[in-house]
Write a protein that holds these residues in place. Structure first.
Motif, PDB file in Angstrom:
ATOM      1  N   LEU A 147       0.833  -1.212   0.000  1.00 53.83           N
ATOM      2  CA  LEU A 147       0.000   0.000   0.000  1.00 53.83           C
ATOM      3  C   LEU A 147       0.861   1.252   0.000  1.00 53.83           C
ATOM      4  O   LEU A 147       0.575   2.227  -0.700  1.00 53.83           O
ATOM      5  CB  LEU A 147      -0.922  -0.010   1.224  1.00 53.83           C
ATOM      6  N   HIS A 148       1.938   1.207   0.790  1.00 45.98           N
ATOM      7  CA  HIS A 148       2.828   2.357   0.886  1.00 45.98           C
ATOM      8  C   HIS A 148       3.478   2.672  -0.455  1.00 45.98           C
ATOM      9  O   HIS A 148       3.655   3.834  -0.828  1.00 45.98           O
ATOM     10  CB  HIS A 148       3.900   2.091   1.942  1.00 45.98           C
ATOM     11  N   GLN A 149       3.839   1.627  -1.183  1.00 43.55           N
ATOM     12  CA  GLN A 149       4.525   1.820  -2.457  1.00 43.55           C
ATOM     13  C   GLN A 149       3.586   2.272  -3.573  1.00 43.55           C
ATOM     14  O   GLN A 149       4.035   2.866  -4.559  1.00 43.55           O
ATOM     15  CB  GLN A 149       5.231   0.523  -2.876  1.00 43.55           C
ATOM     16  N   ASN A 150       2.291   1.991  -3.425  1.00 41.87           N
ATOM     17  CA  ASN A 150       1.352   2.270  -4.515  1.00 41.87           C
ATOM     18  C   ASN A 150       0.388   3.413  -4.252  1.00 41.87           C
ATOM     19  O   ASN A 150      -0.269   3.885  -5.180  1.00 41.87           O
ATOM     20  CB  ASN A 150       0.548   1.002  -4.840  1.00 41.87           C
ATOM     21  N   ILE A 151       0.296   3.845  -3.014  1.00 38.62           N
ATOM     22  CA  ILE A 151      -0.600   4.952  -2.686  1.00 38.62           C
ATOM     23  C   ILE A 151       0.199   6.007  -1.931  1.00 38.62           C
ATOM     24  O   ILE A 151       0.721   5.744  -0.852  1.00 38.62           O
ATOM     25  CB  ILE A 151      -1.793   4.491  -1.819  1.00 38.62           C
ATOM     26  N   GLU A 152       0.283   7.186  -2.477  1.00 42.70           N
ATOM     27  CA  GLU A 152       1.073   8.239  -1.846  1.00 42.70           C
ATOM     28  C   GLU A 152       0.261   8.932  -0.758  1.00 42.70           C
ATOM     29  O   GLU A 152      -0.885   9.325  -0.977  1.00 42.70           O
ATOM     30  CB  GLU A 152       1.515   9.273  -2.894  1.00 42.70           C
ATOM     31  N   VAL A 200       0.536  12.088   2.031  1.00 46.73           N
ATOM     32  CA  VAL A 200       1.273  13.267   2.484  1.00 46.73           C
ATOM     33  C   VAL A 200       0.430  13.952   3.537  1.00 46.73           C
ATOM     34  O   VAL A 200      -0.769  14.155   3.344  1.00 46.73           O
ATOM     35  CB  VAL A 200       1.550  14.228   1.296  1.00 46.73           C
ATOM     36  N   PRO A 201       0.984  14.369   4.681  1.00 41.21           N
ATOM     37  CA  PRO A 201       2.388  14.214   5.075  1.00 41.21           C
ATOM     38  C   PRO A 201       2.613  12.857   5.710  1.00 41.21           C
ATOM     39  O   PRO A 201       1.751  11.985   5.663  1.00 41.21           O
ATOM     40  CB  PRO A 201       2.558  15.318   6.118  1.00 41.21           C
ATOM     41  N   ASN A 202       3.778  12.720   6.341  1.00 46.66           N
ATOM     42  CA  ASN A 202       4.109  11.521   7.129  1.00 46.66           C
ATOM     43  C   ASN A 202       4.091  10.264   6.294  1.00 46.66           C
ATOM     44  O   ASN A 202       3.278   9.379   6.493  1.00 46.66           O
ATOM     45  CB  ASN A 202       3.178  11.384   8.330  1.00 46.66           C
ATOM     46  N   ASN A 203       5.022  10.200   5.356  1.00 56.39           N
ATOM     47  CA  ASN A 203       5.074   9.082   4.433  1.00 56.39           C
ATOM     48  C   ASN A 203       6.035   7.990   4.898  1.00 56.39           C
ATOM     49  O   ASN A 203       6.385   7.116   4.141  1.00 56.39           O
ATOM     50  CB  ASN A 203       5.499   9.586   3.041  1.00 56.39           C
ATOM     51  N   GLY A 204       6.476   8.089   6.156  1.00 54.34           N
ATOM     52  CA  GLY A 204       7.452   7.127   6.649  1.00 54.34           C
ATOM     53  C   GLY A 204       6.928   6.337   7.824  1.00 54.34           C
ATOM     54  O   GLY A 204       5.836   6.576   8.325  1.00 54.34           O
ATOM     55  N   PRO A 205       7.725   5.356   8.285  1.00 53.98           N
ATOM     56  CA  PRO A 205       7.281   4.469   9.369  1.00 53.98           C
ATOM     57  C   PRO A 205       7.155   5.167  10.715  1.00 53.98           C
ATOM     58  O   PRO A 205       6.377   4.736  11.555  1.00 53.98           O
ATOM     59  CB  PRO A 205       8.361   3.384   9.402  1.00 53.98           C
ATOM     60  N   VAL A 206       7.945   6.214  10.951  1.00 56.97           N
ATOM     61  CA  VAL A 206       7.844   6.954  12.215  1.00 56.97           C
ATOM     62  C   VAL A 206       6.818   8.055  12.022  1.00 56.97           C
ATOM     63  O   VAL A 206       7.147   9.234  11.858  1.00 56.97           O
ATOM     64  CB  VAL A 206       9.218   7.527  12.630  1.00 56.97           C
ATOM     65  N   THR A 233       2.099   8.797  11.719  1.00 61.05           N
ATOM     66  CA  THR A 233       0.731   8.332  11.948  1.00 61.05           C
ATOM     67  C   THR A 233       0.150   7.657  10.700  1.00 61.05           C
ATOM     68  O   THR A 233      -1.051   7.423  10.625  1.00 61.05           O
ATOM     69  CB  THR A 233      -0.170   9.509  12.351  1.00 61.05           C
ATOM     70  N   ASN A 234       0.999   7.346   9.738  1.00 57.97           N
ATOM     71  CA  ASN A 234       0.610   6.681   8.500  1.00 57.97           C
ATOM     72  C   ASN A 234      -0.183   5.396   8.800  1.00 57.97           C
ATOM     73  O   ASN A 234       0.275   4.514   9.514  1.00 57.97           O
ATOM     74  CB  ASN A 234       1.892   6.339   7.721  1.00 57.97           C
ATOM     75  N   TYR A 235      -1.390   5.294   8.231  1.00 59.05           N
ATOM     76  CA  TYR A 235      -2.234   4.125   8.472  1.00 59.05           C
ATOM     77  C   TYR A 235      -1.628   2.842   7.927  1.00 59.05           C
ATOM     78  O   TYR A 235      -1.852   1.762   8.470  1.00 59.05           O
ATOM     79  CB  TYR A 235      -3.616   4.337   7.837  1.00 59.05           C
TER      80      TYR A 235
END
Length: 392
Positions: free
Chosen positions: A192-197, A199-205, A207-209
């Motif tokens: 999901l991370h690789q295919n859906i952008e 923003v903000p907080n695109n990293g593991p640290v 609140t990214n779902y």
């Protein structure tokens, strides 16, 4: 399964201390000689992200214990009530404190500090940011005022669905299926991370779902450890002294260096193979270390005795508040005294004041909040019994 493992509280306290040292490290500009510490055994004292993974595994372990009691029935409303008052009330007090200190002391950035430091306490407080911090639903900039909030957001989200995880996974299937399910969630988060952008907080640290899915696997591993702790305890105690030391050494090795395996692999692999999958591998390396350290801490009489000394137990007691408030104290003191006092002295004062603030928070925020949560949870249980009695 009704036993309380006091060693786990102490481990949480030690982990919280390493988070403080980790934040001391990352607010300073990168210095090559200091960066080399990442590849020495001293790295363990500043392993902040690793400590958060430790928290997630410990939460999975502790929250799962009641589910293994014979005849246990999930009462969701009492469960979530206690969890809400345990996590959320101290959290919201810390948010108010952070925003207040930001308004009073922020310089809007300081020359000579790291880029990360200068991304925090620089954005104006808006109604949107307040709502995001209160409801913890969206993918928001959780580091704007307190850099630890991302993990509490993930913790609260996973706590809400944890009974479902236990009922439909851990309690129904064996450890192999449960572990595969956890790893599958991490793989799904990666896809999901690789295919859906986002923003903000695109990293593991953050609140990214998508990474919420990944961190669920840490809770699952904690729950599996709790489910099998008697077997693991017996197995560990049957080992020779050399083997016991070896297990602890391997655990410490994975815990210390698992978190930088992605950085090492990035130096080895071609650029086209770089990505967040490396960070997921690093997290699992760390989690292996966490699992082994946890087993040793519970099963080793020596480790258990050390972890139950009064000083370490005290830090375990205040660990949540220490985690919540130390970064606020750090940013307050750096903004107030940078250029007037040497940074090492500011950090030393930060430790002392953080312990004081955490102690106050524990006795005057955490304890009353936990008591209220337990009281309301018991009220819900009583109400449910009364309703059943009337229906009968």
């Amino acid at each position: 399964m009704g036993k309380r493992y006091y060693e786990l509280d102490s481990l949480r306290g030690i982990a919280a201390i390493t988070v403080i040292f980790g934040h001391f490290y990352i607010i300073l500009p990168t210095i090559q000689t200091v960066e080399l510490l990442n590849y020495t055994p001293l790295r363990v004292i500043k392993a902040g992200h690793e400590a958060v993974l430790f928290f997630f595994v410990l939460s999975g372990f502790v929250l799962s214990l009641p589910f293994y009691k014979k005849g246990y029935v999930v009462n969701y409303l009492p469960y979530i009530t206690k969890r809400f008052f345990r996590i959320y009330i101290p959290y919201i007090v810390a948010v108010i404190f952070a925003m207040s200190m930001y308004q009073l002391f922020s310089r809007g950035g300081i020359h000579g500090m790291s880029d990360l430091f200068n991304q925090i306490w620089t954005k104006p407080i808006s109604m949107e940011s307040i709502i995001n911090h209160v409801v913890l639903i969206g993918n928001f900039d959780s580091s704007a005022y307190n850099m630890v909030i991302w993990s509490l957001t993930q913790e609260m989200r996973i706590s809400i669905i944890f009974p479902l995880i236990m009922l439909f996974l851990i309690c129904r299937f064996n450890w192999k299926i449960s572990l595969v399910a956890g790893i599958s969630l991490s793989i799904l988060s990666l896809i999901l991370h690789q295919n859906i952008e986002i923003v903000p907080n695109n990293g593991p640290v953050s609140t990214n779902y998508f990474f919420t899915l990944h961190y669920i696997s840490m809770f699952i591993i904690g729950a599996l450890l709790a489910k099998n702790i008697r077997f693991l305890d017996k197995k560990y105690k049957s080992l020779s002294l050399f083997s016991k030391v070896y297990v602890f050494g391997v655990g410490l090795l994975f815990y210390t260096y698992g978190g930088i395996s992605d950085a090492i692999l990035e130096k080895i692999l071609p650029v086209k193979f770089h990505g967040y999958w490396l960070k997921i591998i690093a997290d699992y390396g760390t989690t292996i270390g966490v699992a082994l350290i946890l087993i040793v801490s519970i099963s080793s009489s020596t480790a258990s005795a050390v972890l139950q000394t009064n000083t370490i137990k005290f830090f375990g007691k205040i660990s949540y508040s220490l985690y919540l408030f130390h970064a606020i104290v750090l940013f307050t003191l750096v903004n107030a005294f940078f250029g007037k006092l040497p940074i090492w002295l500011i950090e030393l004062i930060t430790i002392a004041i953080s312990i004081i603030v955490a102690t106050i928070s524990y006795y005057y925020v955490e304890v009353p909040s936990m008591k209220l949560g337990k009281y309301l949870a018991n009220k819900w249980k009583g109400l449910k019994r009364d309703m059943k009695g009337k229906v009968a």
